[in-house]
Design a protein around this motif. Structure first.
Motif, PDB file in Angstrom:
ATOM      1  N   PHE A 326       0.815  -1.215   0.000  1.00 45.34           N
ATOM      2  CA  PHE A 326       0.000   0.000   0.000  1.00 45.34           C
ATOM      3  C   PHE A 326       0.854   1.273   0.000  1.00 45.34           C
ATOM      4  N   LEU A 327       1.886   1.316   0.808  1.00 40.85           N
ATOM      5  CA  LEU A 327       2.719   2.514   0.894  1.00 40.85           C
ATOM      6  C   LEU A 327       3.375   2.830  -0.444  1.00 40.85           C
ATOM      7  N   ASP A 328       3.906   1.820  -1.110  1.00 47.66           N
ATOM      8  CA  ASP A 328       4.529   2.046  -2.426  1.00 47.66           C
ATOM      9  C   ASP A 328       3.493   2.458  -3.457  1.00 47.66           C
ATOM     10  N   GLU A 334      -0.068   9.489  -5.555  1.00 49.79           N
ATOM     11  CA  GLU A 334       0.228  10.914  -5.321  1.00 49.79           C
ATOM     12  C   GLU A 334      -0.940  11.678  -4.694  1.00 49.79           C
ATOM     13  N   ARG A 335      -1.899  10.966  -4.176  1.00 46.99           N
ATOM     14  CA  ARG A 335      -3.059  11.600  -3.542  1.00 46.99           C
ATOM     15  C   ARG A 335      -3.747  10.563  -2.662  1.00 46.99           C
ATOM     16  N   PRO A 336      -4.572  11.000  -1.730  1.00 46.39           N
ATOM     17  CA  PRO A 336      -5.339  10.039  -0.941  1.00 46.39           C
ATOM     18  C   PRO A 336      -6.341   9.292  -1.814  1.00 46.39           C
ATOM     19  N   VAL A 337      -6.600   8.034  -1.456  1.00 48.48           N
ATOM     20  CA  VAL A 337      -7.553   7.202  -2.181  1.00 48.48           C
ATOM     21  C   VAL A 337      -8.591   6.678  -1.206  1.00 48.48           C
ATOM     22  N   PHE A 338      -9.629   6.073  -1.747  1.00 48.42           N
ATOM     23  CA  PHE A 338     -10.771   5.651  -0.942  1.00 48.42           C
ATOM     24  C   PHE A 338     -10.951   4.138  -0.942  1.00 48.42           C
ATOM     25  N   ARG A 339     -10.196   3.484  -1.816  1.00 46.40           N
ATOM     26  CA  ARG A 339     -10.269   2.031  -1.914  1.00 46.40           C
ATOM     27  C   ARG A 339      -8.860   1.506  -2.168  1.00 46.40           C
ATOM     28  N   THR A 340      -8.648   0.266  -1.849  1.00 49.81           N
ATOM     29  CA  THR A 340      -7.348  -0.351  -2.110  1.00 49.81           C
ATOM     30  C   THR A 340      -7.292  -0.992  -3.489  1.00 49.81           C
ATOM     31  N   GLN A 580       2.680  -1.316   9.969  1.00 46.63           N
ATOM     32  CA  GLN A 580       2.823  -0.124   9.134  1.00 46.63           C
ATOM     33  C   GLN A 580       1.629   0.810   9.287  1.00 46.63           C
ATOM     34  N   ALA A 581       0.421   0.264   9.244  1.00 50.90           N
ATOM     35  CA  ALA A 581      -0.775   1.089   9.407  1.00 50.90           C
ATOM     36  C   ALA A 581      -0.800   1.728  10.788  1.00 50.90           C
ATOM     37  N   ALA A 582      -0.414   0.967  11.820  1.00 49.51           N
ATOM     38  CA  ALA A 582      -0.396   1.507  13.182  1.00 49.51           C
ATOM     39  C   ALA A 582       0.577   2.672  13.294  1.00 49.51           C
ATOM     40  N   HIS A 583       1.679   2.591  12.590  1.00 45.42           N
ATOM     41  CA  HIS A 583       2.661   3.684  12.612  1.00 45.42           C
ATOM     42  C   HIS A 583       2.046   4.968  12.057  1.00 45.42           C
ATOM     43  N   PHE A 584       1.408   4.879  10.899  1.00 48.25           N
ATOM     44  CA  PHE A 584       0.891   6.090  10.259  1.00 48.25           C
ATOM     45  C   PHE A 584      -0.369   6.621  10.939  1.00 48.25           C
ATOM     46  N   LEU A 585      -1.082   5.756  11.663  1.00 43.61           N
ATOM     47  CA  LEU A 585      -2.290   6.198  12.362  1.00 43.61           C
ATOM     48  C   LEU A 585      -2.036   6.432  13.846  1.00 43.61           C
ATOM     49  N   GLN A 631      -2.245  10.052   5.220  1.00 40.64           N
ATOM     50  CA  GLN A 631      -1.032  10.071   6.044  1.00 40.64           C
ATOM     51  C   GLN A 631       0.193   9.658   5.233  1.00 40.64           C
ATOM     52  N   MET A 632       0.022   8.624   4.418  1.00 40.43           N
ATOM     53  CA  MET A 632       1.138   8.150   3.591  1.00 40.43           C
ATOM     54  C   MET A 632       1.498   9.151   2.499  1.00 40.43           C
ATOM     55  N   THR A 633       0.502   9.850   1.983  1.00 39.16           N
ATOM     56  CA  THR A 633       0.770  10.882   0.987  1.00 39.16           C
ATOM     57  C   THR A 633       1.641  11.984   1.586  1.00 39.16           C
ATOM     58  N   HIS A 634       1.352  12.375   2.826  1.00 36.02           N
ATOM     59  CA  HIS A 634       2.185  13.356   3.513  1.00 36.02           C
ATOM     60  C   HIS A 634       3.604  12.824   3.711  1.00 36.02           C
TER      61      HIS A 634
END
Length: 665
Positions: A326-328, A334-340, A580-585, A631-634
């Protein structure tokens, strides 16, 4: 397919501008790993990375004629026909590539050339005589092109990450624009979620000098043909067959092998069928198979593979794969998304390239032009119900909206759903059309923004913004046509072709081609009768009737099911968030980026930390995915990748600063 970049004006000296353009190009090598080049003049620097598909030995860029220089990302599929027309006018050619055709067509026709191109492109064309740069983008925004004004100069690039290499620059988000993106899955017009960065609008061109923007124009708009519909379904089917068959023929033009994506739905199945009509040899098809049966469509994929006898690869994807990649993938979104949903396609393009394929045909665009989205059914229901709001029978159709969702047919859920849709009875027929429901679903995100960013849901402001991009004849269209236009202007170009199309395929140097987005197909189908496209709640009705005898019955008769991937489930493992998700959240990262309210996000995460329910609603999936990807976009904005170009792979270096030129390769 390629990557382009440019720097015009500003206070950089020649060597500094050349270093800057090389740094920008270095971020785009995934779009074109087969060579790179630059052009430098007193006012301008252009950069290009090449994915060689047509005329593998020639066609290197930037390409220069006596007066013009072109730096171009895309394909002109009718380049052979255009070349023949230009040759009749006395134009001569040195290569067989479409780049030279685009350059010579511009020499002869100027900006009128763009309307002659059947293709997908983003172009930078420098007039050496007038010292003017023309930038242009294809009709539907298939290929991206961004503009940043910074430090007295104009910067252009295929991808936003190239701007991260500029000395002293760091991209920041416009919070109200981010919320607009959250509501509509894209920003309106040419804006982006970033301060100071805008997107060249689809179907337009702009003119710049070193002093600034000096003009521009629109050469295309959806629905501008004012066409007429065939009278019968049979006539409509014959026209669709003719246009789509020729669209596939043009998009199979390549000097490298062409494959196809096969999802298991009717859109990609039709494209693979038509590919087999033109390509009698066995060709490669690719698909995603999910470990979670709720999302897996491999049965239907196998049915189609048996029908066309393709050389097929299915990539198995599970929750951990989506979490891991997901991070890659966000780096390329280059922007937030709403689905994987883009992540499996990111993974798939890597496998495609490993199997020696640079070009794939896909089915994007069919949902927009043939009313395949749920929003079209919902609008049809609301329009029918709205004629008799007090009816007790008409709202019962809610139960038939989504055959693949069990709770829609659950009598205990009916009352709540009736109240929900009833709230849109007086709002569906404004300029937002189906976007009213999307915005209504997503407005909950306002509660999650940090108190320092008091974003507000202002429907009238959204409507007024929408009005600014609407064509003059918008009011004369049917409700479904209006929604087609809005979906293509928002969801298609700004979200799907970005997060699932262009970015995901070119992340691994694979070019996607989209036969349904041939402008001849789009313009014809836009004016087909609504009932040909949406018969009752039967979506893409014409497609099934026209191609049903060529496809397996299981595919033709299956209920419409949108392509999705596991969202929330991918990020919760063993009773809690993945590492990874816990880190960014985490509270620390939420405070560092300052976009979201820590308490609200903590409550959302705790809701699923102990147990994930069997059925997860749209909003919970959307909230987790959007907040995490934001968060990942930032993260990527503050930690840009620093890639180095291989000097040995440089194919073009043109120095036009002293009136002399030189080239390598």
């Amino acid at each position: 397919m390629c990557g382009v970049s440019g720097i015009l004006g500003g206070h950089l000296d020649g060597p500094s501008r050349e270093r800057a353009i090389c740094s920008m190009v270095s971020t785009l090598t995934h779009r074109g790993p087969d060579g790179w080049g630059i052009y430098c003049s007193g006012e301008l620097a252009l950069g290009h990375t090449r994915l060689s598909i047509v005329d593998l030995q020639g066609g290197h860029q930037p390409m220069m004629s006596d007066r013009f220089v072109i730096c171009y990302n895309g394909e002109i599929y009718n380049h052979i026909e255009l070349r023949q027309e230009l040759e009749k006018k006395g134009v001569t050619f040195e290569t067989t590539c479409d780049t030279e055709v685009a350059l010579k067509a511009f020499e002869v026709y100027g900006t009128d050339a763009f309307s002659l191109f059947n293709g997908q492109f983003a172009m930078l064309i420098w007039d050496r005589q007038k010292k003017e740069l023309v930038v242009a983008r294809d009709r539907y925004g298939i290929r991206p092109l961004y503009v940043l004004q910074y430090g007295g100069a104009f910067y252009f690039s295929s991808e936003i990450k190239a701007f991260d290499t500029l000395e002293g620059y760091r991209r920041t988000m416009d919070m109200q624009a981010l919320f607009e993106h959250a509501l509509l899955w894209n920003t309106m017009g040419d804006s982006t979620v970033y301060n100071g960065i805008r997107s060249v609008s689809s179907g337009t061109f702009e003119r710049f000098t070193a002093q600034g923007r000096v003009g521009g124009g629109r050469y295309y708009e959806i629905g501008e043909s004012c066409g007429a519909s065939p009278e019968t379904l049979e006539e409509a089917g014959e026209l669709l067959e003719s246009l789509l068959l020729d669209s596939v023929r043009l998009r199979l033009r390549s000097d490298v092998p062409v494959g196809a994506y096969l999802s298991g739905g009717i859109d990609s199945s039709v494209i693979t069928h038509l590919t087999s009509v033109w390509n009698r040899e066995k060709f490669k098809t690719f698909s995603v198979a999910f470990e979670d049966a709720e999302f897996d469509e491999s049965f239907f994929q196998r049915e189609m593979v048996s029908r066309i006898n393709s050389d097929h690869l299915a990539l198995q994807v599970g929750y951990s794969h989506i979490n891991e990649h997901f991070l890659d993938a966000v780096y390329h979104f280059e922007r937030p998304v709403f689905r994987t949903a883009g992540v499996p396609l990111f993974m798939l393009s890597e496998k495609v390239r490993e199997h020696g394929i640079k070009v794939v045909l896909t089915g994007e665009g069919a949902d927009e032009i043939l009313c395949g989205y749920d929003s079209f059914k919902e609008l049809k229901l609301l329009e029918f119900w709205g004629r008799d709001p007090s009816s007790t029978m008409r709202p019962l159709l809610i139960k038939k909206l989504y055959p693949h969702l069990r709770h829609y047919s659950n009598p205990r859920q009916y009352g709540l759903m009736k109240m929900y849709y009833e709230g849109f009875l007086g709002e569906y027929d404004n300029e937002l059309t189906g976007l009213n429901i999307r915005a209504g679903n997503n407005r909950i995100l306002a509660k999650y923004f940090h108190k320092d960013h008091p974003v507000t849901f202002e429907k009238e402001r959204l409507i007024e913004t929408a009005r600014q991009v609407l064509p003059d004849n918008f009011s004369s269209w049917t409700l479904l046509q209006k929604n087609q236009f809005m979906e293509m202007k928002t969801l298609l170009s700004g979200y799907l072709l970005s997060s699932q199309g262009d970015r995901m395929s070119l992340a691994h140097s694979v070019e996607g081609r989209y036969p349904f987005l041939d402008h001849r197909v789009v313009e014809a189908l836009f004016y087909f009768k609504d009932r040909f496209k949406l018969r009752g709640f039967s979506q893409k009705y014409l497609l099934g009737k026209t191609y049903g005898h060529h496809l397996p019955d299981a595919i033709v008769n299956r209920p419409k099911k949108p392509y999705t991937a596991p969202d929330l489930k991918s990020f919760f493992h063993g009773g809690g968030l993945s590492e990874q998700a816990a880190h960014f959240l985490s509270p620390e990262m939420l405070r560092e980026y300052g976009v979201f309210d820590e308490t609200m996000v903590e409550r959302l995460v705790n809701k699923f930390n102990r147990q994930i329910p069997a059925e997860i609603g749209y909003r919970d999936n959307m909230l987790i995915t959007f907040i995490l990807s934001c968060q990942m976009t930032h993260h990527w904005a503050g930690h840009p990748k620093k890639d180095l170009l291989d000097p040995a792979s440089m194919t073009v270096r043109i120095d036009d600063r002293q009136g002399t030129t030189g080239a390598v390769g």
